[in-house]
Design an enzyme around this catalytic site. Structure first.
Site, PDB file in Angstrom:
ATOM      1  N   HIS A  58      27.120  52.356  37.179  1.00 42.91           N
ATOM      2  CA  HIS A  58      26.033  51.425  37.442  1.00 42.91           C
ATOM      3  C   HIS A  58      24.703  52.131  37.243  1.00 42.91           C
ATOM      4  O   HIS A  58      24.635  53.362  37.143  1.00 42.91           O
ATOM      5  CB  HIS A  58      26.153  50.876  38.860  1.00 42.91           C
ATOM      6  CG  HIS A  58      27.275  49.903  39.038  1.00 42.91           C
ATOM      7  ND1 HIS A  58      27.470  49.166  40.180  1.00 42.91           N
ATOM      8  CD2 HIS A  58      28.284  49.541  38.195  1.00 42.91           C
ATOM      9  CE1 HIS A  58      28.526  48.387  40.050  1.00 42.91           C
ATOM     10  NE2 HIS A  58      29.044  48.606  38.851  1.00 42.91           N
ATOM     11  N   GLU A  60      22.188  52.781  39.194  1.00 42.54           N
ATOM     12  CA  GLU A  60      21.851  53.778  40.209  1.00 42.54           C
ATOM     13  C   GLU A  60      22.645  55.058  39.997  1.00 42.54           C
ATOM     14  O   GLU A  60      22.101  56.168  40.097  1.00 42.54           O
ATOM     15  CB  GLU A  60      22.129  53.231  41.609  1.00 42.54           C
ATOM     16  CG  GLU A  60      21.352  51.973  41.941  1.00 42.54           C
ATOM     17  CD  GLU A  60      22.131  50.701  41.688  1.00 42.54           C
ATOM     18  OE1 GLU A  60      22.076  49.787  42.516  1.00 42.54           O
ATOM     19  OE2 GLU A  60      22.800  50.636  40.622  1.00 42.54           O
ATOM     20  N   THR A 203      38.877  18.238  18.365  1.00 43.56           N
ATOM     21  CA  THR A 203      38.003  18.960  17.426  1.00 43.56           C
ATOM     22  C   THR A 203      38.809  19.940  16.583  1.00 43.56           C
ATOM     23  O   THR A 203      38.598  20.058  15.370  1.00 43.56           O
ATOM     24  CB  THR A 203      36.902  19.710  18.205  1.00 43.56           C
ATOM     25  OG1 THR A 203      36.046  18.743  18.825  1.00 43.56           O
ATOM     26  CG2 THR A 203      36.083  20.590  17.284  1.00 43.56           C
ATOM     27  N   ASP A 207      38.647  19.001  12.791  1.00 37.69           N
ATOM     28  CA  ASP A 207      37.657  19.818  12.088  1.00 37.69           C
ATOM     29  C   ASP A 207      38.144  21.222  11.745  1.00 37.69           C
ATOM     30  O   ASP A 207      37.560  21.883  10.879  1.00 37.69           O
ATOM     31  CB  ASP A 207      36.380  19.939  12.936  1.00 37.69           C
ATOM     32  CG  ASP A 207      35.688  18.600  13.135  1.00 37.69           C
ATOM     33  OD1 ASP A 207      35.925  17.692  12.319  1.00 37.69           O
ATOM     34  OD2 ASP A 207      34.921  18.463  14.110  1.00 37.69           O
ATOM     35  N   LEU A 211      35.271  29.091  14.951  1.00 42.02           N
ATOM     36  CA  LEU A 211      34.572  29.457  16.190  1.00 42.02           C
ATOM     37  C   LEU A 211      34.358  30.962  16.322  1.00 42.02           C
ATOM     38  O   LEU A 211      34.669  31.562  17.351  1.00 42.02           O
ATOM     39  CB  LEU A 211      35.323  28.935  17.422  1.00 42.02           C
ATOM     40  CG  LEU A 211      35.334  27.427  17.641  1.00 42.02           C
ATOM     41  CD1 LEU A 211      36.053  27.087  18.941  1.00 42.02           C
ATOM     42  CD2 LEU A 211      33.919  26.849  17.655  1.00 42.02           C
ATOM     43  N   ALA A 282      32.967  14.372  29.444  1.00 41.08           N
ATOM     44  CA  ALA A 282      33.779  14.790  30.591  1.00 41.08           C
ATOM     45  C   ALA A 282      33.025  15.802  31.450  1.00 41.08           C
ATOM     46  O   ALA A 282      33.006  15.699  32.687  1.00 41.08           O
ATOM     47  CB  ALA A 282      35.100  15.379  30.106  1.00 41.08           C
TER      48      ALA A 282
END
Length: 351
Positions: A58, A60, A203, A207, A211, A282
């Site tokens: 992290h 720190e 989709t 199609d 993605l 939805a």
């Protein structure tokens, strides 16, 4: 008693810590962007660090490692309240105490219930603690992450491309291309900020989208979000969304809440809703859209698929009226007409 750095020094250090936090240039899903600067009592910089991603030190811890013994008696200026739990790495609050840090100044309180409490731990150990310095700037840096943590579900951005009359496709089903090249490039920038791209089974069946996230030369980026297909329909394995160019997952549910809960369990924090009008309706109907990004092209179709399916609205008084937070004209490329990008925030349903 040793003097603390001046407010001016701490303010400048927090500005620097925010800049350090932004160094990765984008989100570190599922973790927040965090920066840290250690100051000597006279206000000079001892060391600095920033978080580089899950499993790495992290901010720190990185600053403390760079400082070594010079951390004793220092002031830690950090963009997020030091964590108080052991995950992939140890608790930063305890590390600061062990290093002998005298004072901690943080910007944003940690909204994560699993990691919060660092300030209390520090105070209990005798460390002087102050929070809230440039808190709004820190939250803005981690806007999506903070909202997701508070909601305990992924943040949802609905992206759509539409004609002036709200059509996402012509009457014969064609939709390539409603939006301009500039709009599509911007949409790929948006994809790169997310860790999930979500579509419905319809989709994929109709199609066959791949993605993936691509650059301005149509080359796939190294980091690809998870491609998620939502719906109960069986799909052919040869659909492009299931190829090896990016990870993919099918969630066999039609319930937006259940889908988000499953993605939360996968430590996903930002979902880009790329599906068709039914999926959009939805999520909107369930109150699970946090942001709308609409690309509007100067095109009139007159008929064809709408951008969103039936929302059950029968009178103008009940219309959904998102708050517009940003408007940008995307200049045309290679002779194309400009498109307009609208960023909006829907009003969430009240419990």
């Amino acid at each position: 008693m040793t003097e603390a750095p001046s407010f001016t020094a701490e303010y400048a250090a927090m500005q620097r810590a925010l800049a350090l936090a932004a160094t990765p240039g984008g989100p570190l899903h599922p973790n927040p962007l965090v920066g840290c600067v250690l100051l000597a009592p006279d206000g000079t910089v001892v060391a600095e660090g920033y978080h580089r991603g899950a499993g790495t030190p992290h901010a720190e811890a990185a600053a403390l490692a760079a400082a070594g013994d010079r951390a004793r008696g220092a002031t830690a200026v950090v963009t997020l309240e030091p964590c108080n739990h052991t995950g992939r790495t140890g608790p930063c609050a305890q590390a600061l105490v062990a290093a002998g840090v005298r004072r901690v100044v943080f910007a944003q309180t940690d909204p994560n219930p699993a990691a919060a409490g660092g300030a209390a731990t520090l105070r209990a150990a005798g460390v002087e603690v102050e929070g809230g310095l440039l808190a709004d700037d820190a939250r803005a840096l981690n806007r999506v992450w903070s909202t997701a943590i508070e909601l305990q579900r992924p943040f949802v951005t609905w992206k759509l491309a539409t004609s002036l009359d709200g059509r996402s496709a012509a009457a014969d089903g064609t939709s390539r291309w409603i939006s301009s090249r500039a709009a599509r490039l911007d949409a790929h920038r948006l994809r790169a900020l997310c860790d999930v791209m979500l579509v419905g089974t319809h989709t994929v069946a109709v199609d066959d989208p791949e993605l993936t996230v691509r650059d301005e030369h149509d080359r796939p980026l190294e980091r690809q979000p998870l491609r998620v297909v939502m719906g109960e329909r069986d799909l052919p394995e040869d659909r492009r969304v299931f190829n090896d160019r990016a990870p993919s997952l099918q969630l066999r549910t039609r319930d937006p809440g259940a889908a988000l809960a499953e993605l939360w369990r996968h430590e996903k924090r930002h979902v880009l809703l790329e599906g068709g009008p039914t999926l959009a309706a939805a999520f909107l109907g369930a109150g699970l859209v946090d942001e709308i990004v609409a690309y509007v092209a100067p095109v009139l179709l007159g008929s064809g698929a709408g951008a969103v399916a039936d929302l059950g609205i029968t009178t103008i008084a009940d219309a959904v009226r998102p708050e517009v937070t940003d408007v940008m004209v995307l200049p045309g490329i290679d002779g194309e007409e400009p498109n307009v990008r609208l960023v909006m925030t829907p009003h969430r349903k009240q419990d």
